[in-house]
Design a protein around this motif. Sequence first.
Motif, mmCIF file in Angstrom:
data_model
loop_
_atom_site.group_PDB
_atom_site.id
_atom_site.type_symbol
_atom_site.label_atom_id
_atom_site.label_comp_id
_atom_site.label_asym_id
_atom_site.label_seq_id
_atom_site.Cartn_x
_atom_site.Cartn_y
_atom_site.Cartn_z
ATOM 1 N N GLN A 295 0.833 -1.202 0.000
ATOM 2 C CA GLN A 295 0.000 0.000 0.000
ATOM 3 C C GLN A 295 0.872 1.258 0.000
ATOM 4 O O GLN A 295 0.566 2.230 -0.701
ATOM 5 C CB GLN A 295 -0.930 -0.003 1.221
ATOM 6 C CG GLN A 295 -2.067 1.006 1.120
ATOM 7 C CD GLN A 295 -3.231 0.625 2.018
ATOM 8 O OE1 GLN A 295 -3.416 -0.533 2.343
ATOM 9 N NE2 GLN A 295 -4.019 1.597 2.411
ATOM 10 N N ASN A 296 1.953 1.242 0.764
ATOM 11 C CA ASN A 296 2.879 2.380 0.762
ATOM 12 C C ASN A 296 3.503 2.590 -0.610
ATOM 13 O O ASN A 296 3.637 3.721 -1.080
ATOM 14 C CB ASN A 296 3.979 2.176 1.806
ATOM 15 C CG ASN A 296 3.494 2.422 3.221
ATOM 16 O OD1 ASN A 296 2.575 3.196 3.443
ATOM 17 N ND2 ASN A 296 4.109 1.763 4.183
ATOM 18 N N ALA A 297 3.887 1.481 -1.255
ATOM 19 C CA ALA A 297 4.519 1.579 -2.573
ATOM 20 C C ALA A 297 3.550 2.120 -3.621
ATOM 21 O O ALA A 297 3.917 2.942 -4.469
ATOM 22 C CB ALA A 297 5.049 0.213 -3.002
ATOM 23 N N LYS A 298 2.312 1.676 -3.553
ATOM 24 C CA LYS A 298 1.332 2.109 -4.550
ATOM 25 C C LYS A 298 0.959 3.578 -4.389
ATOM 26 O O LYS A 298 0.623 4.259 -5.362
ATOM 27 C CB LYS A 298 0.076 1.234 -4.459
ATOM 28 C CG LYS A 298 0.287 -0.176 -4.986
ATOM 29 C CD LYS A 298 -0.984 -1.008 -4.864
ATOM 30 C CE LYS A 298 -0.791 -2.399 -5.464
ATOM 31 N NZ LYS A 298 -2.004 -3.240 -5.322
ATOM 32 N N SER A 299 1.022 4.090 -3.163
ATOM 33 C CA SER A 299 0.640 5.480 -2.930
ATOM 34 C C SER A 299 1.825 6.446 -3.009
ATOM 35 O O SER A 299 1.633 7.662 -2.959
ATOM 36 C CB SER A 299 -0.028 5.619 -1.550
ATOM 37 O OG SER A 299 0.869 5.242 -0.516
ATOM 38 N N ALA A 300 3.049 5.922 -3.141
ATOM 39 C CA ALA A 300 4.239 6.766 -3.195
ATOM 40 C C ALA A 300 4.366 7.448 -4.553
ATOM 41 O O ALA A 300 3.752 7.039 -5.540
ATOM 42 C CB ALA A 300 5.486 5.937 -2.901
ATOM 43 N N GLN A 301 5.187 8.507 -4.599
ATOM 44 C CA GLN A 301 5.492 9.198 -5.856
ATOM 45 C C GLN A 301 6.715 8.529 -6.502
ATOM 46 O O GLN A 301 7.732 8.315 -5.838
ATOM 47 C CB GLN A 301 5.799 10.671 -5.587
ATOM 48 C CG GLN A 301 4.635 11.453 -4.988
ATOM 49 C CD GLN A 301 3.460 11.573 -5.941
ATOM 50 O OE1 GLN A 301 3.643 11.800 -7.132
ATOM 51 N NE2 GLN A 301 2.257 11.422 -5.405
ATOM 52 N N ASN B 217 9.068 7.250 -12.563
ATOM 53 C CA ASN B 217 8.406 6.680 -13.742
ATOM 54 C C ASN B 217 7.762 5.353 -13.354
ATOM 55 O O ASN B 217 7.988 4.831 -12.252
ATOM 56 C CB ASN B 217 9.383 6.495 -14.914
ATOM 57 C CG ASN B 217 10.608 5.677 -14.520
ATOM 58 O OD1 ASN B 217 10.491 4.620 -13.905
ATOM 59 N ND2 ASN B 217 11.789 6.177 -14.871
ATOM 60 N N ASP B 218 6.986 4.810 -14.261
ATOM 61 C CA ASP B 218 6.261 3.575 -13.968
ATOM 62 C C ASP B 218 7.199 2.385 -13.836
ATOM 63 O O ASP B 218 6.916 1.443 -13.096
ATOM 64 C CB ASP B 218 5.223 3.303 -15.066
ATOM 65 C CG ASP B 218 4.262 2.184 -14.682
ATOM 66 O OD1 ASP B 218 3.589 2.319 -13.626
ATOM 67 O OD2 ASP B 218 4.215 1.155 -15.393
ATOM 68 N N ALA B 219 8.323 2.433 -14.556
ATOM 69 C CA ALA B 219 9.279 1.322 -14.475
ATOM 70 C C ALA B 219 9.833 1.193 -13.053
ATOM 71 O O ALA B 219 9.978 0.081 -12.530
ATOM 72 C CB ALA B 219 10.416 1.540 -15.472
ATOM 73 N N ALA B 220 10.149 2.331 -12.418
ATOM 74 C CA ALA B 220 10.653 2.296 -11.042
ATOM 75 C C ALA B 220 9.590 1.755 -10.103
ATOM 76 O O ALA B 220 9.885 0.977 -9.185
ATOM 77 C CB ALA B 220 11.084 3.701 -10.612
ATOM 78 N N ARG B 221 8.359 2.168 -10.312
ATOM 79 C CA ARG B 221 7.244 1.683 -9.478
ATOM 80 C C ARG B 221 7.075 0.175 -9.628
ATOM 81 O O ARG B 221 6.951 -0.549 -8.634
ATOM 82 C CB ARG B 221 5.959 2.410 -9.873
ATOM 83 C CG ARG B 221 4.716 1.991 -9.113
ATOM 84 C CD ARG B 221 3.531 2.858 -9.538
ATOM 85 N NE ARG B 221 2.317 2.503 -8.853
ATOM 86 C CZ ARG B 221 1.461 1.566 -9.289
ATOM 87 N NH1 ARG B 221 1.717 0.903 -10.413
ATOM 88 N NH2 ARG B 221 0.376 1.284 -8.598
ATOM 89 N N GLN B 222 7.098 -0.307 -10.851
ATOM 90 C CA GLN B 222 6.932 -1.733 -11.095
ATOM 91 C C GLN B 222 8.089 -2.539 -10.514
ATOM 92 O O GLN B 222 7.901 -3.648 -10.013
ATOM 93 C CB GLN B 222 6.798 -1.998 -12.600
ATOM 94 C CG GLN B 222 5.494 -1.503 -13.205
ATOM 95 C CD GLN B 222 4.276 -2.129 -12.543
ATOM 96 O OE1 GLN B 222 4.260 -3.316 -12.195
ATOM 97 N NE2 GLN B 222 3.235 -1.316 -12.346
ATOM 98 N N ALA B 223 9.302 -1.969 -10.589
ATOM 99 C CA ALA B 223 10.465 -2.663 -10.028
ATOM 100 C C ALA B 223 10.322 -2.815 -8.521
ATOM 101 O O ALA B 223 10.640 -3.873 -7.958
ATOM 102 C CB ALA B 223 11.741 -1.894 -10.364
ATOM 103 N N ARG B 224 9.830 -1.755 -7.862
ATOM 104 C CA ARG B 224 9.610 -1.826 -6.416
ATOM 105 C C ARG B 224 8.548 -2.866 -6.086
ATOM 106 O O ARG B 224 8.719 -3.667 -5.152
ATOM 107 C CB ARG B 224 9.193 -0.447 -5.888
ATOM 108 C CG ARG B 224 8.754 -0.417 -4.435
ATOM 109 C CD ARG B 224 9.831 -0.894 -3.491
ATOM 110 N NE ARG B 224 9.428 -0.773 -2.095
ATOM 111 C CZ ARG B 224 9.971 -1.473 -1.115
ATOM 112 N NH1 ARG B 224 10.962 -2.329 -1.351
ATOM 113 N NH2 ARG B 224 9.557 -1.312 0.123
ATOM 114 N N LEU B 225 7.461 -2.881 -6.816
ATOM 115 C CA LEU B 225 6.393 -3.856 -6.575
ATOM 116 C C LEU B 225 6.899 -5.278 -6.781
ATOM 117 O O LEU B 225 6.541 -6.194 -6.022
ATOM 118 C CB LEU B 225 5.203 -3.571 -7.482
ATOM 119 C CG LEU B 225 4.461 -2.245 -7.227
ATOM 120 C CD1 LEU B 225 3.341 -2.065 -8.254
ATOM 121 C CD2 LEU B 225 3.896 -2.196 -5.813
#
Length: 346
Positions: free
Chosen positions: A310-316, A319-327
């Motif tokens: 939930q923290n990862a999804k709501s963070a800034q 780019n989307d690639a960085a978000r997907q890598a974290r997930l």
Amino acid sequence: MHAFLRRFGNFLDTGRRAALALAVGLLPLLAAAQAPPAADAPVRFGILPLGGAFESRSDWDPLLAELSRAIQRPVSVLSVNSYEALEQAIQRGEVDMAFLSGKMALDAVTQQRMKVVAQVVRHDGLPGYRGLLLARKAPPFNTLKELIDQPERWRIARGERQSVSGFIVPQLQFFLPNHIVMETRFLSEAVGTHQANALAVANNEADVATNNSADFERFKLRFPAEAQRLQVLWESELIPHAQIVVRREYPPELRLRVQAFLVAYGRGKGPRGDAERVVLKSLHDLAGFVAANNTSLLPAAKLAYQLALQNAKSAQWVNDAARQARLQRLENGYADQLAVLKDVSP
């Protein structure tokens, strides 16, 4: 260019040789760190800080004295004032056995080579307890609507980040769903034990505190006047009870003796059983222990994963690639935890 490549190749070879030498040099240290403790060495028992360090130690001393006789080994006690201090002691290898709640027990099992041997049971018979938010009965700052609408006017007293009921569950189940980040939205923030946080609200040093149903019942008995000033604003879903964990390096026979002692404690008849039940009651009104293994931590792992997700999804994110890598890292880490927790060997 060829000369540069040769020099670069020599540099890599040197680096590889240094890394290999370092690894070989570390092998004896790693072996020593994972070697079974000496048979006459004290078993070092770490206590989760629930009230004060001295109070927690006094409550556990009678049970640990009996445990020492049962396993025919000395048992020493490490009682600290914070989750962080106990976590650091475990990381330094200064704890062999411990009483830990969900997140700390999860880390001890998945990162610090420990195994679950037992889980506590309370007199209410429920398979867990509930996280609470406490506030004073008198206005202002005494309704849930006011808390949700204007958190920046409230002062919060919360548990440490490792605390399931003091941080993880209220953040996951209440604050984030109401678009409140506990660490940043309040007028001020204090971090302490459940007892200290409840006292802070009762004495008007804070306006809302995280707590849990087991600790609040204990608080009512010890501080009846202060408890009369408090009310429960919110309660969570059930949280599984705390566990007893033991180092994997101990022989399976010793871990089984510890488990057998805990399961039998407080179950007997006569004066001895009565005395043991008095000890258990002082330990958060426990009814005793049940045999358990690492799978008892699956709910704690799921809670920690859900909060991180939930923290990862709501963070800034840049780019989307960085978000997907974290997930993806979260998914992989959760899968690794589940693999460890499903190890139920003795």
